[in-house]
Design an enzyme around this catalytic site. Sequence first.
Site, PDB file in Angstrom:
ATOM      1  N   HIS A   1       0.813  -1.221   0.000  1.00 31.39           N
ATOM      2  CA  HIS A   1       0.000   0.000   0.000  1.00 31.39           C
ATOM      3  C   HIS A   1       0.849   1.275   0.000  1.00 31.39           C
ATOM      4  O   HIS A   1       0.574   2.224   0.741  1.00 31.39           O
ATOM      5  CB  HIS A   1      -0.965  -0.024   1.182  1.00 31.39           C
ATOM      6  CG  HIS A   1      -1.991  -1.125   1.114  1.00 31.39           C
ATOM      7  ND1 HIS A   1      -2.497  -1.591  -0.070  1.00 31.39           N
ATOM      8  CD2 HIS A   1      -2.609  -1.859   2.093  1.00 31.39           C
ATOM      9  CE1 HIS A   1      -3.384  -2.559   0.174  1.00 31.39           C
ATOM     10  NE2 HIS A   1      -3.466  -2.746   1.470  1.00 31.39           N
TER      11      HIS A   1
ATOM     12  N   HIS B   1      -9.883   1.375   0.659  1.00 35.65           N
ATOM     13  CA  HIS B   1      -9.733   0.183   1.502  1.00 35.65           C
ATOM     14  C   HIS B   1     -10.807   0.108   2.594  1.00 35.65           C
ATOM     15  O   HIS B   1     -10.499  -0.155   3.756  1.00 35.65           O
ATOM     16  CB  HIS B   1      -8.331   0.181   2.113  1.00 35.65           C
ATOM     17  CG  HIS B   1      -7.820  -1.175   2.478  1.00 35.65           C
ATOM     18  ND1 HIS B   1      -8.527  -2.059   3.254  1.00 35.65           N
ATOM     19  CD2 HIS B   1      -6.665  -1.808   2.170  1.00 35.65           C
ATOM     20  CE1 HIS B   1      -7.815  -3.156   3.417  1.00 35.65           C
ATOM     21  NE2 HIS B   1      -6.677  -3.041   2.763  1.00 35.65           N
TER      22      HIS B   1
ATOM     23  N   GLU C   1     -11.190  -4.369  -2.762  1.00 36.97           N
ATOM     24  CA  GLU C   1     -10.348  -3.271  -3.240  1.00 36.97           C
ATOM     25  C   GLU C   1     -10.179  -3.388  -4.752  1.00 36.97           C
ATOM     26  O   GLU C   1      -9.477  -4.265  -5.228  1.00 36.97           O
ATOM     27  CB  GLU C   1      -8.985  -3.333  -2.543  1.00 36.97           C
ATOM     28  CG  GLU C   1      -9.066  -3.308  -1.027  1.00 36.97           C
ATOM     29  CD  GLU C   1      -7.928  -4.096  -0.386  1.00 36.97           C
ATOM     30  OE1 GLU C   1      -6.763  -3.722  -0.572  1.00 36.97           O
ATOM     31  OE2 GLU C   1      -8.211  -5.101   0.289  1.00 36.97           O
TER      32      GLU C   1
HETATM   33  C1  GLA Z   1      -4.787  -5.693   1.779  1.00 39.45           C
HETATM   34  C2  GLA Z   1      -3.757  -6.743   1.760  1.00 39.45           C
HETATM   35  C3  GLA Z   1      -3.868  -7.545   3.005  1.00 39.45           C
HETATM   36  C4  GLA Z   1      -3.748  -6.688   4.234  1.00 39.45           C
HETATM   37  C5  GLA Z   1      -4.739  -5.582   4.165  1.00 39.45           C
HETATM   38  C6  GLA Z   1      -4.545  -4.624   5.311  1.00 39.45           C
HETATM   39  O1  GLA Z   1      -6.029  -6.196   1.624  1.00 39.45           O
HETATM   40  O2  GLA Z   1      -3.833  -7.565   0.643  1.00 39.45           O
HETATM   41  O3  GLA Z   1      -2.873  -8.511   3.017  1.00 39.45           O
HETATM   42  O4  GLA Z   1      -2.471  -6.147   4.304  1.00 39.45           O
HETATM   43  O5  GLA Z   1      -4.648  -4.896   2.946  1.00 39.45           O
HETATM   44  O6  GLA Z   1      -4.363  -5.251   6.523  1.00 39.45           O
END
Ligand code: GLA
Length: 375
Positions: free
Chosen positions: A127, A198, A335
Amino acid sequence: MYTELAVVALAIGGMTVAKAAPMTKADFGKTKEGTPVQIFTLTNASGMEAKIMTYGGIVVSLKAPDRKGAMADIALGFDSLKAYEEDNSPYFGALIGRYGNRIGHARFSLDDKEYTLEKNNGENTLHGGSHGFNTKVWTPRQLPDGGLELTYVSPDGEEGFPGKLTLVAVYRLTDANELKMDYTATTDKPTVVNPTNHSYFNLKGAGNGDILGHVVTIYATRFTPVDAGLIPTGELRPVKGTPFDFTKPTAVGARIGQADEQLKFGTGYDHNWVLDSGGGKLALAAKVEEPTTGRVLEVLTTEPGIQFYTGNFLDGTLKGKGGKVYAQRNGLALETQHFPDSPNKPSFPSTTLRPGQKFQSQTVYRFSTEPAGKK
Ligand code: GLA
């Protein structure tokens, strides 16, 4: 013609059209560095409400009706800015950038230049690094059409990424019970970009238990299997015959405990699905139905992929809104995105953005209800 007739009809009938209340704005405290943060409240004609703050562009709450019309906040989050700023905040509701999801080994090359990023998730970058766009205070502008525009200008070299990138995200809450998100981005040097939102949903209401009974459909016949570090191997694997087949409505919990290597790597679902739409035009990506309340969420996107994440890393240590504890699988995220690690996977749709080009994408969270006994 149609418009004129409609106006006349209204005048004759003396009716009033249900108009959404104007957006309101309030202070939401100051960041650790002392930057003031605002929170905006968007409402629509049927009483839905979204609260979005300038820190991280975060959707702090989202109220949607159940089949009897009762509103509940279905987005996981915190009551205070401070809690969102803590290191262990799992990106609740946030705008993610510059690159949503993982980049393998925290590096990539572009035009024969190698860029090194931060390893904030094992060997990988997650991210956009630990100071991703979810930690920035965005500049707000209230649009005449009721939209909330948020802009973040990311300096050249920030978190290791090349080019000064300007990302504009617009949130709109429509009278059709949709939270619409439009992203545009421009850059002054070649770079990579992959923004997403998210939000974690629990259609029973945030803090009301797990999401294992939520019934999910994903409009994808393939997904991108990963290695133990959750980096795609590059394969586009058919979902048929695997626990990743959500082409027919299936409860999240129906197969999540199966002995499957991919589920083991993700500690549940934490994978990117390759949408059958192929991206480029707005199309249905996923549908979530919650049988007890009748709430339904449909996700539409112009993106080619969607990360379905079942809150596997929530562990009951976080106290959310109203003091409610979020345990494992108490929320799910959908997402919309380009595939993880695309900068290192030439066969994946490209995430490269060059000067003079404009990145554009749209995602819609559409809410409705369905009668009891449907499932
Ligand atoms: C995304 C990632 C997950 C996790 C979340 C936040 O969905 O793919 O592995 O890191 O963000 O916790």
